[in-house]
Scaffold this active site. Sequence first.
Site, PDB file in Angstrom:
ATOM      1  N   SER A  89       0.814  -1.213   0.000  1.00 21.01           N
ATOM      2  CA  SER A  89       0.000   0.000   0.000  1.00 21.01           C
ATOM      3  C   SER A  89       0.855   1.274   0.000  1.00 21.01           C
ATOM      4  CB  SER A  89      -0.962  -0.040   1.198  1.00 21.01           C
ATOM      5  OG  SER A  89      -2.019   0.869   1.050  1.00 21.01           O
ATOM      6  N   ASP A 136      -5.229  -3.888  -3.368  1.00 17.09           N
ATOM      7  CA  ASP A 136      -4.362  -3.505  -2.255  1.00 17.09           C
ATOM      8  C   ASP A 136      -4.228  -4.650  -1.246  1.00 17.09           C
ATOM      9  OD1 ASP A 136      -3.203  -2.285  -0.022  1.00 17.09           O
ATOM     10  OD2 ASP A 136      -4.293  -0.422  -0.307  1.00 17.09           O
TER      11      ASP A 136
END
Length: 584
Positions: free
Chosen positions: A98, A439
Amino acid sequence: MEQIMKRFQWRKDDVRVRLSHELSAGEKEATENRKAKVLECLKSLGIAHDEDTKDNMPNITILGSGGGLRAMIALQGTLVEMKKQGLLDAVLYLCGVSGSTWCMSTLYKDKDWTENVQDLEECLCDTLSKSSWDLHKAYSLACQAAKDELFSLTDVWASFVVYKILKQYDQTTLSQQHDASTSGTNPYPIYAAVEAKISHKADENSPGTWFEFTPHESGFPGLGAFVCTKNLGSKFKNGKLKDNSEEKSICYLQGLCGSVFGSMEENIKYLKELVLQIFSGGLRGEHQYAVGGAENTAEMAMPPLGGGTHRTCAHCRSALLLLEFHGHASAGEDCEGVFEKLKEVLKEHKGKNSYQKCCEMSDTWGSKTLAARMEECAEFGRIFETEHGGSVSSACKLFWKICVCIFRWRWGSTHNFLYKCCDAKSTGLDKDEVINLIDAGIGINSAYPLVLRPERKVKLILSFDFSNKDPFKTIKKTAEYCEANNMSFPKIDPEKLKDTDTPSSCYIFKGKDVPTVMHFPLFNKENCPDKIHDFRERYSTFQFSYKEDDVKELLKRAKMNISNNKERIREEIQQIVSSSTKKF
């Protein structure tokens, strides 16, 4: 001659899927080159290591967790201080999830970034706090992306959100980071994601969910399935390249790796507000642009959507109503009022098929499950687009496509390189033409499964946790993952992890024949005593911009976690080297 033959073999393998758990040839070369730098660093630290035991190096990995912009800035500060303390050159791998990948992707634009990391920090401060962004450019990039058959919310996130947060749209590619990754000057980079469909179908501890990107290869390490990174997104069939597509940009990768770093509810809410705010000016016909240093999305407005025709207005009004409808439906709220408005618009527009579908939906809505309702909404979108989509402006098409992606919650759509791959049937992915990469923050939020690949032989993990709440969640979930998959990991004493409100700056977990883990919570009682809660509030995950003083303060706190623990890090490296030497 040997190098020429290797390069020829790589080119030959570029057009095929590689089914093997071995490291790629590119990674092997890069880490071999890096080992000379590591040995030199060990000597400078006063740590003796027998060069004849090069194959048993103290492979050290830095793990950066997710955490949005906070994670990006904190990882930058961490790396700067690692360099200052003479520790960075001992690191073989740098792996991120991320927001940490945002930092990594920015650094690897410089082929000698470890030598210039202090200067790059100053550039980061200036860019984040002083630079502007161009909304019109973001809109143009999104329109261009919308022409792709696999357009998804990742394109929207990259164009409008990541670009706005980072104040730069990086159109280079990951494969272009080859020199920065292979020369040995820098640690080898690994970017993390997960595959959405597998993670939904399987237990969250399934190794098949994890996906990694490197400058050489990308794929599923748990399944032993990889493809050349420059061909990721191209069409493959039966393990062979069939239709080559242009490699996605770094900004797209930043959007993919750093798109869902909050809860789904927060993302849905934010995206809906973003779409409505971006297009509301255009829908009202306002000739204004929000270009430059806009502080929030409410200042955004688009140029006129084109034409101003009755057909275009009906299309946009329908899309707006569908967006409103989706919000009510997903929340389990009454939709009767929205149905009536939709019927009015469609009847006026004389869209026979879409009007009929709307009436059918209205009549049977009360008896449908939430999943069935969402599927009907998506089906209505397909009917409406077929009936009216060919005669509206590009902006209107973009708006409609974004709405449809929100209805279907479609992220990271990518051509599946394992499609119809006979040798990959055991993976269960050979039937899917498209995979959805998202993600990895929705999983463990730290890419332990990637660095714990046995082939990487990692001995010491420096885990920097930039989470905003429980600073031990990543390591607890990793312990569960490793237990479920019979992977080597030190035993975690739950008694050490009870104090989530006032953690210490460093926790060390070790054991026999397992990697040593040093875990560093970002905010702790050493670097911000009595103010941990205040700092967590000040640097919340969904805060997308910071003032210059805030950036510098966050860098300072992250650096303290290294300076306060430099001797402990050195001691752990020494112990690993000593234990490795005893074996020979």
